[in-house]
Scaffold this motif. Structure first.
Motif, mmCIF file in Angstrom:
data_model
loop_
_atom_site.group_PDB
_atom_site.id
_atom_site.type_symbol
_atom_site.label_atom_id
_atom_site.label_comp_id
_atom_site.label_asym_id
_atom_site.label_seq_id
_atom_site.Cartn_x
_atom_site.Cartn_y
_atom_site.Cartn_z
ATOM 1 N N ILE A 1 0.839 -1.204 0.000
ATOM 2 C CA ILE A 1 0.000 0.000 0.000
ATOM 3 C C ILE A 1 0.874 1.254 0.000
ATOM 4 C CG2 ILE A 1 -1.633 1.356 1.392
ATOM 5 C CD1 ILE A 1 -2.986 -0.850 -0.178
ATOM 6 N N GLN A 2 1.971 1.241 0.739
ATOM 7 C CA GLN A 2 2.894 2.380 0.727
ATOM 8 C C GLN A 2 3.490 2.574 -0.660
ATOM 9 O OE1 GLN A 2 5.720 1.471 3.807
ATOM 10 N NE2 GLN A 2 4.441 2.346 5.424
ATOM 11 N N TRP A 3 3.853 1.483 -1.331
ATOM 12 C CA TRP A 3 4.380 1.575 -2.700
ATOM 13 C C TRP A 3 3.346 2.208 -3.626
ATOM 14 C CZ3 TRP A 3 6.521 -4.081 -3.341
ATOM 15 C CH2 TRP A 3 7.706 -4.212 -2.623
ATOM 16 N N VAL A 4 2.092 1.787 -3.492
ATOM 17 C CA VAL A 4 1.016 2.305 -4.348
ATOM 18 C C VAL A 4 0.920 3.824 -4.213
ATOM 19 C CG1 VAL A 4 -1.493 2.396 -4.623
ATOM 20 C CG2 VAL A 4 -0.346 0.188 -4.392
ATOM 21 N N HIS A 5 1.008 4.315 -2.995
ATOM 22 C CA HIS A 5 0.784 5.732 -2.745
ATOM 23 C C HIS A 5 2.025 6.609 -2.869
ATOM 24 C CE1 HIS A 5 -3.370 5.157 -1.768
ATOM 25 N NE2 HIS A 5 -3.056 4.207 -0.908
ATOM 26 N N SER A 6 3.219 6.028 -2.904
ATOM 27 C CA SER A 6 4.394 6.897 -2.917
ATOM 28 C C SER A 6 5.446 6.558 -3.965
ATOM 29 C CB SER A 6 5.055 6.896 -1.534
ATOM 30 O OG SER A 6 5.517 5.608 -1.206
ATOM 31 N N HIS A 7 5.415 5.398 -4.564
ATOM 32 C CA HIS A 7 6.497 5.007 -5.471
ATOM 33 C C HIS A 7 6.042 4.663 -6.878
ATOM 34 C CE1 HIS A 7 9.544 4.988 -2.351
ATOM 35 N NE2 HIS A 7 8.710 4.325 -1.571
ATOM 36 N N GLY A 8 4.827 4.997 -7.256
ATOM 37 C CA GLY A 8 4.369 4.716 -8.606
ATOM 38 C C GLY A 8 4.167 3.243 -8.900
ATOM 39 N N PHE A 9 3.832 2.494 -7.887
ATOM 40 C CA PHE A 9 3.597 1.056 -8.024
ATOM 41 C C PHE A 9 2.450 0.817 -9.008
ATOM 42 C CE2 PHE A 9 1.857 -2.999 -6.286
ATOM 43 C CZ PHE A 9 3.002 -3.766 -6.379
ATOM 44 N N PRO A 10 2.598 -0.138 -9.955
ATOM 45 C CA PRO A 10 1.584 -0.350 -10.991
ATOM 46 C C PRO A 10 0.337 -1.090 -10.495
ATOM 47 C CG PRO A 10 3.345 -1.920 -11.266
ATOM 48 C CD PRO A 10 3.753 -1.005 -10.144
ATOM 49 N N ALA A 11 -0.492 -0.376 -9.758
ATOM 50 C CA ALA A 11 -1.723 -0.961 -9.219
ATOM 51 C C ALA A 11 -2.879 -0.017 -9.507
ATOM 52 C CB ALA A 11 -1.586 -1.191 -7.721
ATOM 53 N N TYR A 12 -4.057 -0.565 -9.530
ATOM 54 C CA TYR A 12 -5.252 0.235 -9.751
ATOM 55 C C TYR A 12 -6.371 -0.312 -8.885
ATOM 56 C CZ TYR A 12 -6.178 -3.684 -12.888
ATOM 57 O OH TYR A 12 -6.349 -4.935 -13.389
ATOM 58 N N LYS A 13 -7.352 0.529 -8.624
ATOM 59 C CA LYS A 13 -8.437 0.164 -7.733
ATOM 60 C C LYS A 13 -9.751 0.157 -8.497
ATOM 61 C CE LYS A 13 -9.933 1.312 -3.068
ATOM 62 N NZ LYS A 13 -9.785 2.291 -1.985
ATOM 63 N N ILE A 14 -10.461 -0.949 -8.389
ATOM 64 C CA ILE A 14 -11.801 -1.057 -8.955
ATOM 65 C C ILE A 14 -12.733 -1.322 -7.783
ATOM 66 C CG2 ILE A 14 -13.340 -2.373 -10.443
ATOM 67 C CD1 ILE A 14 -10.953 -2.973 -12.222
ATOM 68 N N ALA A 15 -13.695 -0.430 -7.627
ATOM 69 C CA ALA A 15 -14.594 -0.466 -6.471
ATOM 70 C C ALA A 15 -13.727 -0.346 -5.215
ATOM 71 C CB ALA A 15 -15.473 -1.690 -6.475
ATOM 72 N N ARG A 16 -13.659 -1.374 -4.401
ATOM 73 C CA ARG A 16 -12.867 -1.308 -3.172
ATOM 74 C C ARG A 16 -11.685 -2.266 -3.201
ATOM 75 N NH1 ARG A 16 -17.141 -1.894 1.522
ATOM 76 N NH2 ARG A 16 -15.919 -0.379 2.643
ATOM 77 N N ILE A 17 -11.369 -2.810 -4.363
ATOM 78 C CA ILE A 17 -10.334 -3.842 -4.452
ATOM 79 C C ILE A 17 -9.160 -3.341 -5.291
ATOM 80 C CG2 ILE A 17 -9.832 -6.196 -5.202
ATOM 81 C CD1 ILE A 17 -12.830 -6.790 -4.824
ATOM 82 N N TRP A 18 -7.954 -3.477 -4.733
ATOM 83 C CA TRP A 18 -6.728 -3.123 -5.447
ATOM 84 C C TRP A 18 -6.282 -4.302 -6.294
ATOM 85 C CZ3 TRP A 18 -4.518 1.455 -6.031
ATOM 86 C CH2 TRP A 18 -4.806 2.468 -5.106
ATOM 87 N N TYR A 19 -5.801 -4.001 -7.507
ATOM 88 C CA TYR A 19 -5.245 -4.998 -8.411
ATOM 89 C C TYR A 19 -3.855 -4.552 -8.839
ATOM 90 C CZ TYR A 19 -9.974 -6.827 -8.852
ATOM 91 O OH TYR A 19 -11.205 -7.363 -8.586
ATOM 92 N N VAL A 20 -2.988 -5.523 -9.107
ATOM 93 C CA VAL A 20 -1.627 -5.251 -9.559
ATOM 94 C C VAL A 20 -1.485 -5.755 -10.992
ATOM 95 C CG1 VAL A 20 0.822 -5.741 -9.164
ATOM 96 C CG2 VAL A 20 -0.722 -5.513 -7.222
#
Length: 65
Positions: free
Chosen positions: A26-45
């Motif tokens: 989660i920290q990577w997603v928010h600060s390091h440009g981690f390739p993840a996206y959120k659909i509804a309430r679920i994160w996907y990589v």
């Protein structure tokens, strides 16, 4: 039979398969440009993009060594 690599997976599944703590991911997603996206309430990589991201992060961390 040839096994195909998954293109996307849920973040929690990613954490289990790659042995990464969920809070770290989660920290990577928010600060390091981690390739993840959120659909509804679920994160996907996006797995292929993760491998490219990991290589870039590794290269950047050893740039000045």
């Amino acid at each position: 039979m040839k096994q195909q690599m998954k293109q996307q997976m849920r973040l929690k599944t990613f954490c289990k398969e790659f042995d990464v703590p969920y809070t770290t991911a989660i920290q990577w997603v928010h600060s390091h440009g981690f390739p993840a996206y959120k659909i509804a309430r679920i994160w996907y990589v996006d797995v292929p993009k993760y491998y490219k991201w990991r290589e870039t992060m590794h290269t950047n961390s050893y740039k000045y060594a």
